[in-house]
Scaffold this motif. Structure first.
Motif, PDB file in Angstrom:
ATOM      1  N   PRO A 263     -20.360  71.385  39.200  1.00  0.00           N
ATOM      2  CA  PRO A 263     -20.637  70.464  38.080  1.00  0.00           C
ATOM      3  C   PRO A 263     -19.774  70.742  36.854  1.00  0.00           C
ATOM      4  N   LEU A 264     -19.438  71.998  36.615  1.00  0.00           N
ATOM      5  CA  LEU A 264     -18.565  72.308  35.479  1.00  0.00           C
ATOM      6  C   LEU A 264     -17.153  71.778  35.719  1.00  0.00           C
ATOM      7  N   ALA A 265     -16.689  71.811  36.971  1.00  0.00           N
ATOM      8  CA  ALA A 265     -15.390  71.213  37.287  1.00  0.00           C
ATOM      9  C   ALA A 265     -15.435  69.708  37.102  1.00  0.00           C
ATOM     10  N   PHE A 266     -16.561  69.081  37.466  1.00  0.00           N
ATOM     11  CA  PHE A 266     -16.707  67.635  37.271  1.00  0.00           C
ATOM     12  C   PHE A 266     -16.711  67.283  35.783  1.00  0.00           C
ATOM     13  N   VAL A 267     -17.392  68.065  34.977  1.00  0.00           N
ATOM     14  CA  VAL A 267     -17.381  67.848  33.528  1.00  0.00           C
ATOM     15  C   VAL A 267     -15.966  68.014  32.987  1.00  0.00           C
ATOM     16  N   THR A 268     -15.237  68.990  33.511  1.00  0.00           N
ATOM     17  CA  THR A 268     -13.837  69.171  33.106  1.00  0.00           C
ATOM     18  C   THR A 268     -13.007  67.941  33.434  1.00  0.00           C
ATOM     19  N   LEU A 269     -13.244  67.355  34.618  1.00  0.00           N
ATOM     20  CA  LEU A 269     -12.531  66.137  35.000  1.00  0.00           C
ATOM     21  C   LEU A 269     -12.806  65.010  34.012  1.00  0.00           C
ATOM     22  N   LEU A 270     -14.069  64.806  33.652  1.00  0.00           N
ATOM     23  CA  LEU A 270     -14.414  63.739  32.713  1.00  0.00           C
ATOM     24  C   LEU A 270     -13.777  63.982  31.348  1.00  0.00           C
ATOM     25  N   LEU A 271     -13.822  65.218  30.878  1.00  0.00           N
ATOM     26  CA  LEU A 271     -13.229  65.528  29.581  1.00  0.00           C
ATOM     27  C   LEU A 271     -11.713  65.357  29.600  1.00  0.00           C
ATOM     28  N   ALA A 272     -11.083  65.774  30.694  1.00  0.00           N
ATOM     29  CA  ALA A 272      -9.623  65.706  30.762  1.00  0.00           C
ATOM     30  C   ALA A 272      -9.133  64.276  30.894  1.00  0.00           C
ATOM     31  N   VAL A 273      -9.784  63.469  31.743  1.00  0.00           N
ATOM     32  CA  VAL A 273      -9.309  62.105  31.966  1.00  0.00           C
ATOM     33  C   VAL A 273      -9.602  61.211  30.775  1.00  0.00           C
ATOM     34  N   SER A 274     -10.608  61.563  29.952  1.00  0.00           N
ATOM     35  CA  SER A 274     -10.933  60.742  28.786  1.00  0.00           C
ATOM     36  C   SER A 274      -9.913  60.879  27.672  1.00  0.00           C
ATOM     37  N   GLN A 275      -9.069  61.916  27.709  1.00  0.00           N
ATOM     38  CA  GLN A 275      -8.013  62.167  26.728  1.00  0.00           C
ATOM     39  C   GLN A 275      -8.551  62.650  25.386  1.00  0.00           C
ATOM     40  N   ILE A 276      -9.701  62.160  24.941  1.00  0.00           N
ATOM     41  CA  ILE A 276     -10.252  62.627  23.668  1.00  0.00           C
ATOM     42  C   ILE A 276     -11.038  63.919  23.852  1.00  0.00           C
ATOM     43  N   GLY A 277     -11.334  64.271  25.097  1.00  0.00           N
ATOM     44  CA  GLY A 277     -12.103  65.483  25.358  1.00  0.00           C
ATOM     45  C   GLY A 277     -11.249  66.652  25.786  1.00  0.00           C
ATOM     46  N   GLY A 278      -9.906  66.508  25.670  1.00  0.00           N
ATOM     47  CA  GLY A 278      -9.032  67.591  26.072  1.00  0.00           C
ATOM     48  C   GLY A 278      -9.348  68.919  25.414  1.00  0.00           C
ATOM     49  N   PRO A 279      -9.485  68.976  24.089  1.00  0.00           N
ATOM     50  CA  PRO A 279      -9.834  70.255  23.457  1.00  0.00           C
ATOM     51  C   PRO A 279     -11.174  70.807  23.920  1.00  0.00           C
ATOM     52  N   PHE A 280     -12.093  69.930  24.314  1.00  0.00           N
ATOM     53  CA  PHE A 280     -13.411  70.397  24.746  1.00  0.00           C
ATOM     54  C   PHE A 280     -13.364  71.029  26.139  1.00  0.00           C
ATOM     55  N   VAL A 281     -12.249  70.842  26.849  1.00  0.00           N
ATOM     56  CA  VAL A 281     -12.109  71.530  28.134  1.00  0.00           C
ATOM     57  C   VAL A 281     -12.195  73.037  27.931  1.00  0.00           C
ATOM     58  N   ASN A 282     -11.681  73.501  26.797  1.00  0.00           N
ATOM     59  CA  ASN A 282     -11.727  74.933  26.515  1.00  0.00           C
ATOM     60  C   ASN A 282     -13.158  75.439  26.364  1.00  0.00           C
ATOM     61  N   LEU A 283     -14.072  74.559  25.964  1.00  0.00           N
ATOM     62  CA  LEU A 283     -15.461  74.989  25.830  1.00  0.00           C
ATOM     63  C   LEU A 283     -16.063  75.361  27.179  1.00  0.00           C
ATOM     64  N   VAL A 284     -15.556  74.772  28.248  1.00  0.00           N
ATOM     65  CA  VAL A 284     -16.088  75.079  29.580  1.00  0.00           C
ATOM     66  C   VAL A 284     -15.811  76.534  29.927  1.00  0.00           C
TER      67      VAL A 284
END
Length: 379
Positions: A263-284
């Motif tokens: 599920p954390l990888a799936f959340v990473t996918l959503l954050l990365a593909v949305s473009q606005i959530g790129g910095p939040f990938v680091n929170l994972v």
């Protein structure tokens, strides 16, 4: 004699009026027939649209997959591999990389995403105080300690600001996870369509170029090639980078022994593909590193997670310029609009379809304003 001929002239005049009226009636009849034919044609096209409507997502996604995989298809055929064998190999590759993992993990993904989010929300509500050893860090120790203490305080402004949005974010994540399972049928149809394009793509490509050239000359024929380049550029740059980050994050979490890697990888996918959530990938990975520290694993797993997370966070800055920059220069705002608009319009697969459609429209608009261009033979 003149008086005798006058009635004849009046009769002739009446006859001419009758003939003119007949011509007008004939013209009106032809016009009505043309209107009826146009209505029948529109009705026929509308009927075709109704038949194809359930398959719109599959057609779009299958076409995108086929175009994205076309360079590999071309290389395999140049090696002497048959067209049918090449299409089968590409299908097996996509099934192994995409379809099998989705079939394996989709049934449990919704529950796992909800569990991970609830755990993160509970942790944020009862965030621990910063450890005292932060004071010992040189230069930044006191600042980090003060920032952490303010962030987890009961009256923290950021915490109070984000708290009302917790439930909408949870619904979005859970809805996206549910959409993965609901998109299985569309994905299977898309793979079948992509395989058909890989098997018959040469004929379809040349036919499309010839049809466009007949409609609008070389300028319109070149639009097919520009469209294919736009599809590949965005699919590789946006979707490919997001998939690479998600896969790398999931692998690192699994190796480090962090629970909930999928599920954390799936959340990473959503954050990365949305473009606005790129910095939040680091929170994972930061959250995963804190979990390891809190569990007492301060040795190799912790430092591996930190190093691996930094590498995953940098993938976006390394891969995307290489994959999308060489093909087109698409504004970030349009990508964001395409991602969220596609999700709202087409569901989970719309996350990948939306930015591609926006990229096609943007590319064609720029080409139209730029002037004439040469048209290659096929896309």
């Amino acid at each position: 004699m003149r008086a005798a001929f006058r009635p004849g002239r009046r009769a002739c005049g009446r006859g001419g009026g009758f003939m003119n009226g007949g011509a007008a009636g004939f013209t009106n009849s032809v016009l009505v027939e043309k209107v009826i034919l146009v209505l029948l044609l529109l009705g026929f096209l509308a009927s075709i649209g109704l038949v194809l409507a359930p398959f719109v997502v599959a057609l779009l996604f299958g076409s995108i997959i086929a175009i994205a995989g076309w360079p590999l298809r071309a290389r395999l055929t140049k090696l002497g591999i048959g067209v049918g064998t090449t299409a089968t190999l590409l299908l097996l590759g996509v099934v192994a990389l995409v379809a099998v993992p989705i079939l394996a993990f989709a049934p449990r993904l919704t529950v796992q995403v909800a569990t991970v989010f609830d755990y993160a929300r509970d942790w944020a509500a009862n965030a621990p105080r910063p450890p005292l050893w932060l004071h010992d860090l040189p230069l930044v120790g006191d600042r980090v300690f003060a920032w952490w203490a303010d962030a987890v305080g009961a009256q923290a402004p950021l915490r109070n600001l984000l708290e009302p949005y917790a439930e909408p974010i949870r619904r979005f994540l859970v809805g996206a996870a549910t959409g993965v399972g609901e998109s299985l049928l569309q994905l299977i149809l898309a793979l079948a369509i992509a395989t058909m394009f890989w098997a018959r793509g040469d004929v379809l490509g040349f036919t499309l170029v010839r049809a466009l050239r007949r409609l609008g000359g070389d300028r319109m024929a070149g639009l097919a090639v520009l469209t294919a380049n736009a599809v590949r550029g965005v699919f590789y740059g946006v979707v490919g980078t997001a998939l690479a980050q998600a896969a790398a994050m999931g692998l690192g979490l699994y190796i480090a022994g962090v629970p909930g890697a999928l599920p954390l990888a799936f959340v990473t996918l959503l954050l990365a593909v949305s473009q606005i959530g790129g910095p939040f990938v680091n929170l994972v990975w930061v959250g995963a590193a804190y979990y390891l520290y809190h569990a007492g694993q301060t040795g190799l797993p912790l430092w591996f997670m930190i190093a691996w997370g930094i590498m995953v966070g940098m993938l976006d800055n390394v891969l995307k310029p290489m994959l999308i920059g060489a093909t087109m220069d698409l504004p970030l705002t349009l990508i964001i609009v395409g991602v969220f608009g596609g999700f709202l319009a087409f569901g989970f697969l719309g996350l990948f379809i939306g930015p591609v459609l926006i990229a096609i429209a943007y590319t064609l608009l720029v080409a139209w304003m730029a002037g004439p261009f040469d048209a290659p033979e096929s896309p």
